[in-house]
Scaffold this active site. Sequence first.
Site, mmCIF file in Angstrom:
data_model
loop_
_atom_site.group_PDB
_atom_site.id
_atom_site.type_symbol
_atom_site.label_atom_id
_atom_site.label_comp_id
_atom_site.label_asym_id
_atom_site.label_seq_id
_atom_site.Cartn_x
_atom_site.Cartn_y
_atom_site.Cartn_z
ATOM 1 C CE LYS A 1 2.609 97.489 80.262
ATOM 2 N NZ LYS A 1 3.288 97.275 78.959
ATOM 3 N NE ARG B 1 5.608 92.927 82.197
ATOM 4 C CZ ARG B 1 5.923 94.205 82.405
ATOM 5 N NH1 ARG B 1 5.644 94.790 83.552
ATOM 6 N NH2 ARG B 1 6.511 94.890 81.466
ATOM 7 N NE ARG C 1 10.419 102.751 76.526
ATOM 8 C CZ ARG C 1 9.688 101.851 77.189
ATOM 9 N NH1 ARG C 1 8.432 102.124 77.492
ATOM 10 N NH2 ARG C 1 10.191 100.689 77.500
ATOM 11 N NE ARG D 1 12.720 100.496 80.289
ATOM 12 C CZ ARG D 1 11.470 100.106 80.503
ATOM 13 N NH1 ARG D 1 10.533 100.991 80.753
ATOM 14 N NH2 ARG D 1 11.145 98.836 80.464
ATOM 15 N NE ARG E 1 10.926 94.996 77.532
ATOM 16 C CZ ARG E 1 10.902 96.291 77.196
ATOM 17 N NH1 ARG E 1 11.820 96.798 76.402
ATOM 18 N NH2 ARG E 1 9.960 97.079 77.666
HETATM 19 P P1 AMP Z 1 8.302 97.804 82.489
HETATM 20 O O1 AMP Z 1 8.886 99.129 82.890
HETATM 21 O O2 AMP Z 1 6.874 97.646 82.896
HETATM 22 O O3 AMP Z 1 8.542 97.492 81.037
HETATM 23 O O4 AMP Z 1 9.111 96.685 83.338
HETATM 24 C C1 AMP Z 1 10.511 96.592 83.217
HETATM 25 C C2 AMP Z 1 10.965 95.217 83.673
HETATM 26 O O5 AMP Z 1 10.618 95.012 85.053
HETATM 27 C C3 AMP Z 1 10.338 94.018 82.951
HETATM 28 O O6 AMP Z 1 10.964 93.736 81.716
HETATM 29 C C4 AMP Z 1 10.556 92.911 83.978
HETATM 30 O O7 AMP Z 1 11.908 92.480 84.011
HETATM 31 C C5 AMP Z 1 10.279 93.640 85.282
HETATM 32 N N1 AMP Z 1 8.842 93.593 85.649
HETATM 33 C C6 AMP Z 1 7.973 94.632 85.766
HETATM 34 N N2 AMP Z 1 6.749 94.203 86.110
HETATM 35 C C7 AMP Z 1 6.835 92.861 86.217
HETATM 36 C C8 AMP Z 1 5.906 91.830 86.536
HETATM 37 N N3 AMP Z 1 4.615 92.095 86.800
HETATM 38 N N4 AMP Z 1 6.353 90.545 86.534
HETATM 39 C C9 AMP Z 1 7.630 90.244 86.281
HETATM 40 N N5 AMP Z 1 8.563 91.152 85.954
HETATM 41 C C10 AMP Z 1 8.178 92.456 85.934
#
Ligand code: AMP
Length: 222
Positions: free
Chosen positions: A13, A88, A127, A160, A171
């Site tokens: 994404k 999400r 990654r 990360r 996740r």
């Molecule tokens: P990402 O970089 O998109 O993988 O997001 C990293 C982390 O941010 C996720 O594992 C969640 O803890 C939090 N996060 C990001 N977007 C959302 C969302 N829409 N709803 C809830 N938690 C989020």
Amino acid sequence: MIVVLLGPPGAGKGTQAKRMGSATGFKHVSTGDLLREAVEDGTELGIRAVEYMDAGSLVPDDVMLGLISELLDRKRQGTGVILDGFPRTVPQAEGLDQLLEDRGEIIDRVIFLDIGEEDAVERLSSRVSCPNCGSVHNLTTDLPKVDGLCDTCGGPLVRRPDDEPEKIEHRFEQFQRETRPTIEYYRSEGRLETVDAGRPIEEVQKAIEMVFNRNSGPQAAR
Ligand code: AMP
């Protein structure tokens, strides 16, 4: 124009949203990046979000909707936005529809980056990213020029915390439990466009561009 990019962790994404952003001039909004910045800056939002993020759990819906609402308020009229990582959950999707309706806007495209769990886990496991500038590398397919250092800013590349194997598993559980129904929410309303995201980056990008450039209406984009 508002575009939503959905997909499991590791679907690409962020990578695809960045590319779409550069190609179209649309603002790339990654809720994950916004939350990581908030944590780094020690803001109230960051303090609330950090424990969820480090555990690979979802940040509560009310926090996320507050964040997106503020963002839509700041967005200049007419600016295109690519939402990467939001919504999400079904309450987030419903909340987003409501926020947009209140502003006389709609989501123009909902694109689901579809990838098998095995392929996605492989991508996440290799990654690394740069905490300074957010650039991402893959140690199998996209090695940095200098070992361990970011090509863009020369900062140190790190994994990360939520890309550790047990967090990845958690996740994916969250994805199946919360985000699958979100995808079905859009599918049931005939708003979902699906792109096969298991292919090389450039091929996925072309498929997304096709969806993007189409006049209207979801169709298969595989
Ligand atoms: P990402 O970089 O998109 O993988 O997001 C990293 C982390 O941010 C996720 O594992 C969640 O803890 C939090 N996060 C990001 N977007 C959302 C969302 N829409 N709803 C809830 N938690 C989020």
